[in-house]
Design an enzyme around this catalytic site. Structure first.
Site, PDB file in Angstrom:
ATOM      1  N   GLU A 155      60.665 -50.797 -98.698  1.00 59.24           N
ATOM      2  CA  GLU A 155      61.116 -49.405 -98.534  1.00 59.24           C
ATOM      3  C   GLU A 155      61.947 -49.323 -97.244  1.00 59.24           C
ATOM      4  O   GLU A 155      61.646 -50.029 -96.268  1.00 59.24           O
ATOM      5  CB  GLU A 155      59.859 -48.528 -98.411  1.00 59.24           C
ATOM      6  CG  GLU A 155      60.076 -47.064 -98.180  1.00 59.24           C
ATOM      7  CD  GLU A 155      58.735 -46.317 -97.999  1.00 59.24           C
ATOM      8  OE1 GLU A 155      57.673 -46.978 -97.853  1.00 59.24           O
ATOM      9  OE2 GLU A 155      58.742 -45.082 -98.031  1.00 59.24           O
ATOM     10  N   LYS A 177      61.979 -41.161-103.982  1.00 56.94           N
ATOM     11  CA  LYS A 177      60.511 -41.161-103.845  1.00 56.94           C
ATOM     12  C   LYS A 177      59.944 -39.764-104.122  1.00 56.94           C
ATOM     13  O   LYS A 177      60.348 -38.778-103.484  1.00 56.94           O
ATOM     14  CB  LYS A 177      60.143 -41.613-102.439  1.00 56.94           C
ATOM     15  CG  LYS A 177      58.661 -41.791-102.181  1.00 56.94           C
ATOM     16  CD  LYS A 177      58.460 -42.346-100.763  1.00 56.94           C
ATOM     17  CE  LYS A 177      57.014 -42.667-100.463  1.00 56.94           C
ATOM     18  NZ  LYS A 177      56.870 -43.257 -99.111  1.00 56.94           N
ATOM     19  N   CYS A 216      56.342 -47.039-102.415  1.00 56.49           N
ATOM     20  CA  CYS A 216      55.173 -46.987-101.531  1.00 56.49           C
ATOM     21  C   CYS A 216      54.101 -45.996-102.009  1.00 56.49           C
ATOM     22  O   CYS A 216      53.444 -46.228-103.005  1.00 56.49           O
ATOM     23  CB  CYS A 216      55.613 -46.739-100.099  1.00 56.49           C
ATOM     24  SG  CYS A 216      54.391 -47.347 -98.897  1.00 56.49           S
ATOM     25  N   VAL A 267      50.992 -48.465 -94.694  1.00 52.92           N
ATOM     26  CA  VAL A 267      50.176 -48.396 -93.481  1.00 52.92           C
ATOM     27  C   VAL A 267      48.685 -48.191 -93.803  1.00 52.92           C
ATOM     28  O   VAL A 267      47.834 -48.501 -92.994  1.00 52.92           O
ATOM     29  CB  VAL A 267      50.672 -47.290 -92.524  1.00 52.92           C
ATOM     30  CG1 VAL A 267      52.034 -47.664 -91.943  1.00 52.92           C
ATOM     31  CG2 VAL A 267      50.740 -45.936 -93.202  1.00 52.92           C
TER      32      VAL A 267
HETATM   33  C1  ACM Z   1      54.399 -44.924 -97.281  1.00 52.96           C
HETATM   34  O1  ACM Z   1      54.517 -44.285 -98.327  1.00 52.96           O
HETATM   35  N1  ACM Z   1      55.452 -45.476 -96.701  1.00 52.96           N
HETATM   36  C2  ACM Z   1      53.094 -45.116 -96.651  1.00 52.96           C
END
Ligand code: ACM
Length: 267
Positions: A41, A112, A145, A172
């Protein structure tokens, strides 16, 4: 058709597009036989932006930004379909996006949907349902992510025909890599999670990214795995068509045994 599918895991240099492009160029020969490669990402910008203005200064349009140009070049040079996360600028604001670029230069964009934590301060949430792209390496769906935390994302991609889910990440939280076992198994799809490594301490918090990139088979098998704290490139030989078999048991099927009429609450 057997293909080789994998990831690049590296420490993204914040705000240094050229350094990240150089890292990618250096790593590509390690997986020279790859047909499909997923990058992290925000693979060219870094993650923890101070504010919208800083993000805007590092974002680029999907249509003709430097990342699109570079990935188009690299995909053609290496005959590899590439998926990478990037900061997308659009007239209405910036999205946390990924692009898929085929060796013939065809490109597709995904924004996203589920923004994580303070991403919501700077990015706009994705405005389109996740779609599946018919590529030379199979039917590929993208998610980014934190989308992993919402099983609806992977399910929608699988129902739309995805054989492979490309999953650029800057993880994370500690759970995703294990949870992707379930996303692969319950949908019978290959999943490629490309995470980054390193720490960003740019604001009042420090973020450490957890590495552990992986290729999972369509029954959840671990086919390739990166360490948590070192750059890594790897790939696995997969048969995308294996993902078309949705059987669970003699009388159960991942899609056929669903009871959508019992899931009305999901709306
Ligand atoms: C994330 O979605 N970069 C934790």
């Amino acid at each position: 058709m057997t293909i080789h599918a994998g990831y690049l895991q590296y420490e993204v240099a914040f705000g240094d597009w050229q350094a990240n492009a150089n890292t990618i160029r250096t790593m590509l020969p390690i997986v020279a036989a790859a047909d499909l490669l997923v990058l992290p990402e925000l693979a060219f910008s870094g993650y923890d932006f101070h504010d919208k203005a800083e993000l805007q200064s590092l974002a680029e349009p999907f249509a003709d930004g430097p990342t699109r140009t570079l990935l188009t070049e690299l995909a053609a040079e290496t005959s590899t379909t590439l998926v990478a996360g990037y900061a997308e600028s659009a007239p209405e604001g910036c999205y946390n996006s990924s692009m898929l670029v085929c060796p013939d230069g065809t490109a597709h964009n995904y924004r996203k949907i589920h923004l994580f934590n303070r991403e919501q301060h700077v990015f706009l949430p994705g405005d389109q349902a996740p779609t599946v792209v018919d590529t030379p390496v199979g039917r590929v769906g993208m998610m980014i992510c934190f989308d992993w935390f919402f099983p609806e994302t992977a399910r929608c991609l699988a129902l739309a025909g995805a054989q492979i889910i490309a999953h650029p990440s800057n993880l994370v939280l500690p759970w995703c890599q294990q949870a992707m076992f379930a996303r692969s198994l319950e949908n019978a799809v290959f999943t490629i999670t490309a995470n980054r490594i390193g720490t960003e301490a740019r604001t009042d918090r420090e973020l450490t990214f957890t590495g552990g990139s992986q290729v999972l088979g369509c029954r959840g098998e671990e086919l390739a795995k990166a360490p948590t704290d070192a750059a890594h490139a790897a790939m696995a030989a997969i048969e995308p068509h294996d993902a078309d078999d949705k059987a669970i048991a003699e009388l159960n099927d991942r899609f056929g045994s669903r009871r959508p009429e019992m899931y009305a609450q999901l709306k």
